[in-house]
Design a protein around this motif. Structure first.
Motif, mmCIF file in Angstrom:
data_model
loop_
_atom_site.group_PDB
_atom_site.id
_atom_site.type_symbol
_atom_site.label_atom_id
_atom_site.label_comp_id
_atom_site.label_asym_id
_atom_site.label_seq_id
_atom_site.Cartn_x
_atom_site.Cartn_y
_atom_site.Cartn_z
ATOM 1 N N TYR A 1 39.324 39.642 39.964
ATOM 2 C CA TYR A 1 40.149 40.749 40.422
ATOM 3 C C TYR A 1 39.321 41.900 40.965
ATOM 4 O O TYR A 1 38.261 42.259 40.424
ATOM 5 C CB TYR A 1 41.007 41.291 39.283
ATOM 6 C CG TYR A 1 42.226 40.439 38.958
ATOM 7 C CD1 TYR A 1 43.385 40.567 39.729
ATOM 8 C CD2 TYR A 1 42.220 39.555 37.887
ATOM 9 C CE1 TYR A 1 44.511 39.807 39.425
ATOM 10 C CE2 TYR A 1 43.331 38.792 37.584
ATOM 11 C CZ TYR A 1 44.483 38.915 38.361
ATOM 12 O OH TYR A 1 45.582 38.173 38.069
ATOM 13 N N TRP B 1 44.543 41.143 50.471
ATOM 14 C CA TRP B 1 45.069 42.024 49.428
ATOM 15 C C TRP B 1 46.546 41.730 49.192
ATOM 16 O O TRP B 1 47.314 41.573 50.145
ATOM 17 C CB TRP B 1 44.878 43.491 49.818
ATOM 18 C CG TRP B 1 43.432 43.903 49.776
ATOM 19 C CD1 TRP B 1 42.540 43.825 50.785
ATOM 20 C CD2 TRP B 1 42.738 44.408 48.642
ATOM 21 N NE1 TRP B 1 41.307 44.262 50.380
ATOM 22 C CE2 TRP B 1 41.396 44.636 49.040
ATOM 23 C CE3 TRP B 1 43.093 44.705 47.318
ATOM 24 C CZ2 TRP B 1 40.435 45.122 48.190
ATOM 25 C CZ3 TRP B 1 42.127 45.208 46.471
ATOM 26 C CH2 TRP B 1 40.817 45.410 46.897
ATOM 27 N N GLN C 1 50.572 44.299 43.731
ATOM 28 C CA GLN C 1 50.594 44.074 42.285
ATOM 29 C C GLN C 1 51.749 44.807 41.635
ATOM 30 O O GLN C 1 52.559 44.207 40.956
ATOM 31 C CB GLN C 1 49.268 44.546 41.661
ATOM 32 C CG GLN C 1 49.220 44.541 40.139
ATOM 33 C CD GLN C 1 48.822 43.187 39.572
ATOM 34 O OE1 GLN C 1 48.351 42.345 40.318
ATOM 35 N NE2 GLN C 1 49.015 42.977 38.283
ATOM 36 N N PHE D 1 40.823 45.915 42.476
ATOM 37 C CA PHE D 1 42.059 46.664 42.671
ATOM 38 C C PHE D 1 41.807 47.833 43.615
ATOM 39 O O PHE D 1 40.693 48.354 43.713
ATOM 40 C CB PHE D 1 42.582 47.186 41.323
ATOM 41 C CG PHE D 1 42.911 46.092 40.344
ATOM 42 C CD1 PHE D 1 44.132 45.444 40.404
ATOM 43 C CD2 PHE D 1 41.983 45.707 39.375
ATOM 44 C CE1 PHE D 1 44.432 44.433 39.498
ATOM 45 C CE2 PHE D 1 42.273 44.694 38.485
ATOM 46 C CZ PHE D 1 43.498 44.054 38.543
ATOM 47 N N LEU E 1 47.961 46.629 33.693
ATOM 48 C CA LEU E 1 48.217 45.542 34.639
ATOM 49 C C LEU E 1 48.127 44.200 33.940
ATOM 50 O O LEU E 1 47.201 43.963 33.144
ATOM 51 C CB LEU E 1 47.189 45.585 35.780
ATOM 52 C CG LEU E 1 47.153 46.873 36.608
ATOM 53 C CD1 LEU E 1 46.016 46.809 37.617
ATOM 54 C CD2 LEU E 1 48.488 47.099 37.301
ATOM 55 N N LEU F 1 44.079 50.355 34.504
ATOM 56 C CA LEU F 1 43.483 50.932 35.708
ATOM 57 C C LEU F 1 43.868 52.404 35.778
ATOM 58 O O LEU F 1 45.046 52.761 35.604
ATOM 59 C CB LEU F 1 43.998 50.197 36.965
ATOM 60 C CG LEU F 1 43.616 50.811 38.310
ATOM 61 C CD1 LEU F 1 42.106 50.707 38.540
ATOM 62 C CD2 LEU F 1 44.378 50.118 39.442
ATOM 63 N N ILE G 1 49.738 49.685 43.825
ATOM 64 C CA ILE G 1 48.503 49.045 43.374
ATOM 65 C C ILE G 1 48.451 47.655 44.004
ATOM 66 O O ILE G 1 49.410 46.873 43.912
ATOM 67 C CB ILE G 1 48.433 48.950 41.828
ATOM 68 C CG1 ILE G 1 48.283 50.363 41.217
ATOM 69 C CG2 ILE G 1 47.252 48.083 41.405
ATOM 70 C CD1 ILE G 1 49.586 51.062 40.978
ATOM 71 N N GLU G 2 47.336 47.325 44.637
ATOM 72 C CA GLU G 2 47.115 46.018 45.245
ATOM 73 C C GLU G 2 45.879 45.387 44.629
ATOM 74 O O GLU G 2 44.992 46.093 44.132
ATOM 75 C CB GLU G 2 46.927 46.135 46.760
ATOM 76 C CG GLU G 2 48.157 46.620 47.491
ATOM 77 C CD GLU G 2 47.934 46.749 48.994
ATOM 78 O OE1 GLU G 2 46.749 46.781 49.408
ATOM 79 O OE2 GLU G 2 48.925 46.804 49.749
ATOM 80 N N TYR G 3 45.813 44.048 44.669
ATOM 81 C CA TYR G 3 44.649 43.362 44.133
ATOM 82 C C TYR G 3 44.125 42.354 45.149
ATOM 83 O O TYR G 3 44.857 41.879 46.021
ATOM 84 C CB TYR G 3 44.964 42.664 42.807
ATOM 85 C CG TYR G 3 45.821 41.424 42.968
ATOM 86 C CD1 TYR G 3 45.239 40.166 43.101
ATOM 87 C CD2 TYR G 3 47.221 41.518 42.971
ATOM 88 C CE1 TYR G 3 46.004 39.034 43.248
ATOM 89 C CE2 TYR G 3 47.998 40.399 43.118
ATOM 90 C CZ TYR G 3 47.400 39.144 43.265
ATOM 91 O OH TYR G 3 48.176 38.029 43.421
#
Length: 1178
Positions: free
Chosen positions: A693, A670, A673, A695, A685, A641, A658-660
């Motif tokens: 997914y 959310w 990550q 992000f 990741l 990413l 970073i969130e997913y």
């Protein structure tokens, strides 16, 4: 239900045991159901057995009963039917059995004396009341009698007889005079239990003509008066002292019978001079400490709540200085019947078995007799299902015609007990009490409980169906409760629908439909975020929610877990909270709470208020969100990413978060990550299988977090076997016969593929047994039924999906359900260490009897009564818990001189076991607290009156009070200490022979046999004698002044210098005509010294006869006043006519000394003046 059994007569004991195990049918407390069910009569209210009525008022004999159908009532009087219709004075209340006998309109109470009994009857049986004995109260007049005056010699004994008329109930006796004042009583003069007035010895003050005995009849509120009795005491000198003799009881022995539970009163009144003192003992035992009281100046021994253990010989001893006498009262405690087990109502189904048990005790042992519907059971209609075995009636295979009311009568010569207990045999088809079409609503993934309350006789069987034509519900995804409730542990969307409950027994079948709706959970999809705002700025918190369309949410905002301030600056919108003109007090945590009728969610954010910058040149703020997110290098388990950072707003970016989002399993939610440094804009990741997914990236600087970036494109990974198994696997039984296996379900992205299920396996530990397994889905709990109580099991839970199994899981050890401990701790011993601390020991219970995890032992203890007080107080139990296998413990904070009880119970995870037998122990006496108050009143010239209150906590038997006191002078020095011991029954004291105008300090405390308690202090001053006030104060003032002490030192130094000069001049020689000097001066004075040469001149005659100036000489009482001259040597001499020769020699040694003049006037009460002390210095 238990089946009918055929058992021979030789096995009656076995039948009794089996019947004890049978529980009667439970009838739900449903008002509509109770109104419909038939029930035999039950007596709910009745008049007392011995009913004394007021002959002036109507007689009301109560008899109330309930039953279905409502019972009818009838009465017997003296054993025969009482026809109330034939007596116009007697009526029965409507819908009641209560009789009202009209006395106020012409009836006579005496005509209705007798024994009454009420019968309440319906088609199911008949209940009867106690035998109610009606007697009108009586308060007859005193018979007229001629009373001769009593002529008594001083010191002799005297008994004034009351002999009240016999009333019903017996009257209360008291003695008063013509002015209606109670006659004072004491150890010498007191009233006996029979009402007579006893004089141990008469005194001249006993002479009076108005000794009047009164009898008060409480029932009729009347008082009868005996004719006044005259007593005249004549004196003879000397008065002869006499040893004690008993006035009552007479002789050396007597007998007394008392009933169990009553109050035992024993009396001994003695004559003698001096007045004898009475003491009580129990031969061969101790008086019960917590139930024994002494009344009437210890002449009456009172023991409350007597039992058979109180039987024995009680001796009263009367003693004075000339001797003693005694009397032994042999007490026998009998007992009217009392219940051990009273019969209880039985509700049975046809064909069931049951027992009625009636057990009573008494002295002598009571006889037990049974009646059926008010008729002796021997002549009652036979019932083949009934068998009488002494105090027990055994019922086998009952039928509806077996319904009846049984009476148990336990009687002996001292009374009887009568109890009604019905046997109600019901044959009822099933009824469902839960309302039809009731709607149940639950949230997705939460438990659902669907009720089916029912009743029937015999007990119906319950079955559940889903849908109109659905099959019967079975399987591990449902839990069926004994009360008919259906439980769905984890409700899913497909759980929505119609559920049918069917109840059936041999008399019929009934069904009921209810509805279940499963709702989507409420979620906050846009939570409030952390804010840093400058003072006087505006701030807004968002709270955007998603909820089930059929539920109406309400949003509440809180500040620091409390309501928002009542301030117009706070504006609450549909999905936000705005604060205008922010101030420092707005700093805090703000919480958004969303409530529906089924669930509640919340989210919080912190507001930090900062000062405005001094200049607007630089504005620090959170960074702008990153943008242009790009996914590259897609693999099955990883992806790259990258992004472009937004503006950092004058504060460097320190990191990126970073969130997913898993659009397949948890859309809109959310998850964190990873986090990378602020200098990095690309990250590799790790991914999980079967996750869709997306992000987003959040930038972070010192001010705070940026808004999230726009989501990246979605990327769906391929499915795979589960990588892991459920965590936190546990096996804990909820019931003694089950094992509840629980685990934490895998998250959606942990499933790695569709069709996530769990393989649950178990086997008993240390037993050669195969694994038992079951595969379940959408649950996190499985219940294994039919297990032994509290045994270890090996357990494992393995995840699987459509592609296969997860790795082999690890095994955990669990236990099947615990049950309450069976055995109480034994050999409980208490060792009293001191008056406030005790140590308790007990033997551990066998581990097998614990039937669970041993958590420890609980000691329950409570104070029964203070041994130094008569009245009991509300019992407050205290509990101490001792963890583990500990077999002893300390009981702190006990109260001295008190009686305690305790018991010990073992504790496991299920609860507490049975209590050990109550152990009684007593704490010894301690020292008392300080007296509650000390007041000093009535000061005179030489006395003070002291009054005090007894200690709030005597902590034992007070034996005396200790008073210490000492004077305090004006220099605050303490004088000698005087100690006085005062009897414990005193509450005041007059101290005499004190010094006037003197301050005293008092120290006062109470004393038990253990020692003295803390003391209370007070100070007081006797009244001042005004005649000597001025003189005494002046002397004290001079003697204690610093200037006066310095002056005395200077005078002493001057005298020393003069003496030295005299000795020097004398050593120079020379003879002087001493005799001539003596002739010339018959009454010489010390001559003044000339100023020029230091020689002594002559006093002139004129000077000798001048009057003395004020203060120029010491007064005749040799005291020095404040104004007195202090420059004359005569003032400091021995009081002789001393003078010096011309050479300075002291010739006073040859002259005769004057005799000391006697003191005139009042002497000072103070210590000797320092001036007087100087008189011996020269």
């Amino acid at each position: 239900m238990m089946k009918k059994k055929s058992i021979s007569a030789s096995k009656a004991s076995l039948v009794f045991f089996l019947c004890q195990m049978i529980s009667a049918l439970d009838v739900p407390l449903d008002s509509k159901l109770l109104e419909e069910l038939s029930q035999p009569p039950t007596i709910t209210q009745q008049s007392p057995k011995d009913y004394i009525v007021d002959p002036r008022e109507n007689i009301v004999i109560q008899c109330e009963a309930k039953g279905k159908p409502p019972p009818s009532f009838s009465w017997t009087r003296n054993g025969t039917h009482f026809d109330i219709d034939k007596d116009e004075q007697v009526t029965m209340k409507p819908n009641s059995g209560t009789l009202v006998i009209n006395i106020m309109n012409g009836g006579k109470a005496e005509a209705y004396e007798g024994v009454y009994q009420c019968t309440a009857r319906n088609e199911r049986g008949a209940a009867i009341s106690n035998n109610i004995v009606i007697r009108p109260s009586r308060s007859p007049l005193w018979t007229k009698e001629k009373l001769e005056p009593n002529q008594v010699r001083e010191g002799d004994s005297l008994v004034l007889h009351c002999r009240p008329p016999v009333g019903l109930p017996p009257p209360i006796i008291f003695w008063m005079d013509n002015a209606f004042q109670r006659l004072p009583q004491s150890e010498r003069v007191s009233q006996g239990l029979n009402g007579d007035l006893y004089f141990s010895n008469v005194q001249p003050e006993d002479t009076r003509e108005d000794y009047i005995c009164y009898a008060r009849f409480n029932h009729t509120q009347t008082i009868q008066q005996k004719q006044p009795i005259s007593v005249k005491v004549f004196s003879t000198k000397p008065v002869t002292e006499r040893p004690p003799i008993l006035l009552t009881p007479t002789g050396t022995t007597s007998n007394k019978v008392e009933l169990r539970g009553n109050v035992l009163l024993l009396e001994c009144i003695a004559a003698g001079l001096p007045t004898p003192v009475i003491r009580w003992i129990k031969e061969g035992g101790e008086l019960p400490a917590n139930r024994t009281f002494f009344e009437n100046f210890k002449k009456t021994l009172k023991i409350i709540d007597v039992s058979e253990a109180d039987s024995g010989n009680y001796k009263c001893i009367a003693r004075n200085i000339l001797g003693s006498t005694h009397h032994v009262i042999s007490v026998t405690v009998k007992a009217a019947p009392y219940w051990i087990t009273a019969p209880r109502n039985l509700v049975l189904s046809p064909g069931e078995d049951g027992t009625l048990i009636c057990r009573a005790n008494g002295n002598p042992k009571p006889s037990i007799s049974w009646l059926a519907n008010g008729v002796p059971i021997a002549i009652a209609p036979e019932d083949p299902s009934r068998k009488v075995d002494g105090d027990t009636i055994i019922f086998s295979a009952v039928q509806e015609r077996s319904s009846a009311v049984y009476q148990c009568n336990a009687s002996n010569e001292y009374g009887y007990l009568l109890a009604n207990a019905f046997v109600n045999v019901l044959a009822e088809p099933p009824r469902i009490l839960t309302p039809a079409n009731k709607l149940y609503q639950v949230i997705l993934d939460s438990p659902a409980l669907i009720d089916c309350a029912y009743f029937g006789s015999p007990k119906p069987e319950i079955e559940w169906f889903k849908g109109v034509k659905g099959s019967i519900l079975r399987g591990n995804e449902y839990v069926f409760h004994d009360n008919g409730t259906l439980e769905i542990p984890v409700a899913q969307k497909d759980s929505t629908g119609t559920y049918t409950c069917v109840a059936r027994n041999e008399l019929g079948k009934i069904q009921n439909e209810v509805q279940l709706e499963v709702k989507d959970p409420t979620m906050i999809i846009k939570q409030p975020e952390y804010k840093v705002i400058q003072r006087y700025g505006h701030v807004s918190f968002e709270c955007i929610i998603k909820h089930d369309s059929t539920l109406i949410p309400t949003v509440i905002w809180l500040k620091d877990n409390d309501e928002l301030p009542d301030d117009e600056r706070f504006l609450v919108g549909k999905d936000n909270l705005t604060i205008m003109n922010v101030t420092d007090k707005d700093d805090g945590t703000y919480t958004c709470i969303v409530n529906t009728t089924l669930d509640s969610v919340s989210a919080s954010a912190v507001l930090t208020v900062v000062a405005a910058p001094p200049t607007p040149a630089i504005i620090y703020a959170r960074p702008n969100p990153p943008f242009d997110l790009e996914l590259t290098g897609q693999l099955e388990r990883s992806i790259e990413l990258s992004w472009i950072p937004g503006d950092e707003n004058n504060s460097p970016i320190t990191s990126f978060v970073i969130e997913y989002e898993d659009g397949l399993h948890e859309p809109g939610v959310w998850h964190y990550q990873t986090e990378v440094p602020g200098s990095q804009t690309t990250v590799q990741l790790k991914l999980s299988p079967y996750v869709n997914y997306s992000f987003r990236v959040i930038a972070v600087n010192e001010i705070g977090r940026s808004q999230p970036s726009e989501p990246s494109e979605q990327y769906l990974t391929k499915s795979a076997n589960p990588d892991e198994n459920p965590s936190n696997v546990q096996g804990i039984g909820s019931e003694p016969d089950n094992l509840v296996i629980t685990w934490e379900s895998l998250k959606g992205f942990q499933s790695n593929g569709p069709g996530l299920q769990y393989k649950v396996s178990w086997r008993q530990k240390d037993v050669d047994d195969e694994w038992t397994s079951v595969v379940v889905a959408n649950v996190s709990k499985y219940i294994v039924s039919g297990t032994p109580t509290f045994v270890p099991y090996e357990i494992k839970v393995q995840a699987l999906n459509d592609l296969g199994y997860a790795p082999e899981p690890s095994e955990v050890i669990g236990h099947s359900g615990e049950d309450l401990p069976m055995v109480a701790p034994g050999n409980v011993q208490v060792h009293v260490i001191n008056s406030t601390l005790a140590k308790v020991h007990w033997d551990p219970v066998p581990l097998k009897s614990v039937r669970g995890h041993l958590q420890g032992y609980k000691v329950y203890y409570w104070k029964v009564q203070s041994l130094s007080r008569r009245s009991k107080r509300h019992i407050e139990k205290k509990i101490l818990t001792f963890r583990g296998n500990k077999t002893f413990g300390m009981l702190p904070g006990l109260e001295p001189y008190s009686s305690y009880k305790l018991n010990v119970r073992v504790v496991n995870g299920k609860g507490e076991g049975p209590a050990s037998p109550d152990k009684v122990f007593k704490t010894p006496e301690g020292v008392p607290s300080s007296p509650s108050f000390l007041k000093i009143t009535n000061p005179t010239l030489d006395s003070l009156t002291l009054e005090w209150g007894s200690p709030t906590h005597p902590n034992g038997v007070l034996i005396s009070y200790i008073l210490k006191f000492q004077p305090i002078n004006n220099t605050h020095e303490l004088g000698p200490l005087v100690e006085i011991r005062i009897p414990a029954n005193e509450s005041s004291l007059i101290l005499k022979n004190l010094n006037y105008s003197t301050r005293y300090k008092f120290y006062f405390n109470a004393q038990t046999s253990v020692g003295s308690g803390s003391q209370i202090t007070e100070e007081a001053v006797t009244i001042m004698d005004e005649g000597k006030m001025a003189m005494a104060s002046r002397q004290v003032d001079i003697a204690t002044q610093g200037w006066f002490i310095g002056l005395m030192c200077a005078v002493a130094l001057l005298i020393l210098i003069l003496l030295i000069v005299c000795f020097i001049r004398r050593n120079k020689g020379g003879k002087y005509p001493v005799k001539e000097k003596e002739d010339a001066h018959a009454d010489p004075e010390i001559q003044p010294m000339k100023e020029d040469d230091g020689t002594f001149g002559e006093y002139s005659d004129a000077e000798d006869h001048k009057p003395l100036k004020k203060g120029s000489r010491t007064p005749s009482d040799r005291t020095v006043k404040k104004e007195d001259s202090d420059d004359s040597l005569v003032d400091y001499g021995e009081g002789v006519n001393g003078q010096f020769n011309e050479d300075g020699s002291f010739i006073g040694q040859y002259s005769g000394k004057k005799e000391k003049e006697p003191a005139e006037g009042n002497e000072s009460s103070e210590a000797p003046s320092p001036v007087n002390a100087m008189n011996s210095f020269v």
